[in-house]
Motif scaffolding. Sequence first.
Motif, PDB file in Angstrom:
ATOM      1  N   LEU A   1       0.904  -1.224   0.100  1.00  5.15           N
ATOM      2  CA  LEU A   1      -0.144  -0.065   0.248  1.00  5.15           C
ATOM      3  C   LEU A   1       0.854   1.357   0.100  1.00  5.15           C
ATOM      4  N   ALA A   2       1.735   1.452   0.765  1.00  2.00           N
ATOM      5  CA  ALA A   2       2.622   2.447   0.969  1.00  2.00           C
ATOM      6  C   ALA A   2       3.513   2.982  -0.331  1.00  2.00           C
TER       7      ALA A   2
ATOM      8  N   VAL B   1      -4.927   6.378   4.832  1.00  5.87           N
ATOM      9  CA  VAL B   1      -4.155   6.830   5.809  1.00  5.87           C
ATOM     10  C   VAL B   1      -2.603   7.168   5.359  1.00  5.87           C
ATOM     11  N   PHE B   2      -2.110   6.334   4.406  1.00  5.17           N
ATOM     12  CA  PHE B   2      -0.927   6.631   3.824  1.00  5.17           C
ATOM     13  C   PHE B   2      -0.812   7.803   2.873  1.00  5.17           C
TER      14      PHE B   2
ATOM     15  N   ILE C   1       1.331  11.210   4.024  1.00  9.67           N
ATOM     16  CA  ILE C   1       2.207  11.575   3.237  1.00  9.67           C
ATOM     17  C   ILE C   1       1.902  13.140   2.558  1.00  9.67           C
ATOM     18  N   GLY C   2       0.775  13.128   2.198  1.00  9.08           N
ATOM     19  CA  GLY C   2       0.420  14.468   1.527  1.00  9.08           C
ATOM     20  C   GLY C   2       0.539  15.525   2.495  1.00  9.08           C
TER      21      GLY C   2
ATOM     22  N   GLN D   1      10.196  10.510   4.851  1.00  7.24           N
ATOM     23  CA  GLN D   1      10.429   9.112   5.147  1.00  7.24           C
ATOM     24  C   GLN D   1       9.298   8.286   5.674  1.00  7.24           C
ATOM     25  N   VAL D   2       8.858   7.238   5.009  1.00  2.00           N
ATOM     26  CA  VAL D   2       7.717   6.322   5.502  1.00  2.00           C
ATOM     27  C   VAL D   2       8.403   5.031   6.022  1.00  2.00           C
ATOM     28  N   ARG D   3       8.409   4.937   7.407  1.00  2.00           N
ATOM     29  CA  ARG D   3       8.847   3.638   7.861  1.00  2.00           C
ATOM     30  C   ARG D   3       7.912   2.717   8.309  1.00  2.00           C
ATOM     31  N   LEU D   4       7.964   1.407   7.967  1.00  2.00           N
ATOM     32  CA  LEU D   4       6.994   0.395   8.329  1.00  2.00           C
ATOM     33  C   LEU D   4       7.637  -0.556   9.220  1.00  2.00           C
TER      34      LEU D   4
END
Length: 379
Positions: free
Chosen positions: A224-225, A261-262, A266-267, A280-283
Amino acid sequence: MTQPIHVLIVDDIRNNITALEASLARPDLSVLKAESGPAALELLLKHEVALAILDVNMPGMDGFELAELMRGSPRTAHVPIIFLTATAQDVSRTFRGYEAGAVDFLYKPFDSRILNSKVDVFIQMERQKQQLATQLATMQQLLDANEMLMAVLGHDLRTPLSAVIASAEYLSRFVKDENVANIGTRIKSSGMRMVRMVDQLLNLARLRGGRVTLQPRAVELATLARNIVEEYEARVGKGRIFVLRQGDTLLQGDGDLLSQVFSNLIGNALQHGLEGSSVQVRLEGGANDVKIIVQNAGEIPAEILPGIFAPYRSGRRQNESSGLGLGLYITREIAEMHGGEVKVRSSAEAGTAFEVTLPRIVRPHVGDHADLAQPFRLS
């Protein structure tokens, strides 16, 4: 007009009923009369009753038996009962009356002022109940009207916005004049922002109207990310958004809502972070949950942090915001629908990080749809 409030009197002696009726006479009260238990039950099937005044000693079905039948029926279980009897005072009978569900037990001869004072309490409670029911119905009508308005607004706005965005895309890509092409790019950007605003308004209406329901299934958050990042890279270019994955990021959830949600986080990071800085998107997959952390450079003012998730608020001061400020509110609502939570940390040194914690198995909050938490096994 207010509905009449019904009080039920049950006594096998007609003169007693007449005396009670005269004592309770008032414009806002409707007295229902029955001379036996079966007749009282028939009236209770037809009318909503605020209070029942029962005689204890009646042939066939006595007051205690009638009270027990009333307590055993969902329709009448909530009706307050006052026992009224001419029998000499007896502690054991009094306790039996309370065990049968009575709120009071009076002996004749009674003081009509005391009886009326007790009856007034239940009349006021019934009137408040009617007012609350009316207010609830009105609120539901307003919510339905609001959702319909938002749906019509969204439908009617999307068509001209699509034409505007398509025309702007043509100007920015195929017109050789650089000034015209730049104008087309700005128009397209504004049109896309309007589309996001319409989407947020529609989602807000659905959330507040209780119309959003989870459709849980196996969801890979990393996928999804990356999908959402690709959408944003088409607008802002590659090299600004980085996705880092640690551990297992498969869980049970609603993929469409989690994609939002992402998109919202992010927006928000791109809009409110320092200009040109990376996101930065961390999972992070744990034993029982998965964390989504979206971090950007820039600090949220301290006075804004306490209300950051409130609707119509954003990460900047009011006069600096260029959106509706609904993204973070919707993000929190979606996380809580999954049984998760959202936190925010912000400082000048570390920047701003929104952290969403989602359980691997959907755990709806109390009041949500219980059937959403069905057994689910991750393979």
